[in-house]
Motif scaffolding. Structure first.
Motif, PDB file in Angstrom:
ATOM      1  N   GLY A  39       0.826  -1.243  -0.084  1.00 18.58           N
ATOM      2  CA  GLY A  39       0.037   0.063  -0.050  1.00 18.58           C
ATOM      3  C   GLY A  39       0.741   1.217   0.252  1.00 18.58           C
ATOM      4  O   GLY A  39       1.898   1.257   0.579  1.00 18.58           O
ATOM      5  N   VAL A  40       0.481   2.372  -0.762  1.00 22.97           N
ATOM      6  CA  VAL A  40       1.151   3.429  -0.701  1.00 22.97           C
ATOM      7  C   VAL A  40       0.118   4.618  -0.369  1.00 22.97           C
ATOM      8  O   VAL A  40      -1.024   4.704  -0.993  1.00 22.97           O
ATOM      9  CB  VAL A  40       1.985   3.787  -2.048  1.00 22.97           C
ATOM     10  N   ASN A  41       0.548   5.464   0.579  1.00 23.59           N
ATOM     11  CA  ASN A  41      -0.327   6.706   1.036  1.00 23.59           C
ATOM     12  C   ASN A  41      -0.216   7.765   0.005  1.00 23.59           C
ATOM     13  O   ASN A  41       0.874   7.952  -0.602  1.00 23.59           O
ATOM     14  CB  ASN A  41       0.227   7.116   2.227  1.00 23.59           C
ATOM     15  N   PHE A  42      -1.417   8.369  -0.335  1.00 25.86           N
ATOM     16  CA  PHE A  42      -1.328   9.508  -1.512  1.00 25.86           C
ATOM     17  C   PHE A  42      -0.200  10.493  -0.979  1.00 25.86           C
ATOM     18  O   PHE A  42       0.411  11.010  -1.874  1.00 25.86           O
ATOM     19  CB  PHE A  42      -2.791   9.990  -1.531  1.00 25.86           C
TER      20      PHE A  42
END
Length: 45
Positions: A39-42
């Motif tokens: 997952g990558v945070n915006f």
């Protein structure tokens, strides 16, 4: 061979580079895991 997405500079998604990398064997007291997704945070992009 494994692949990484590396970002060397700030900018649009076009600055991301899909690169092939060599993964070495784990040493003593180390483990190696396989990551299928991340997952990558915006805000990090």
């Amino acid at each position: 061979m494994a692949h990484h997405i590396r970002i060397y500079e700030q900018g649009s998604p076009t600055v991301m580079r899909y690169e092939e990398v060599e993964v070495s064997s784990p040493g003593p007291s180390q483990v190696q895991t396989r990551q299928e997704a991340s997952g990558v945070n915006f805000v990090d992009t």
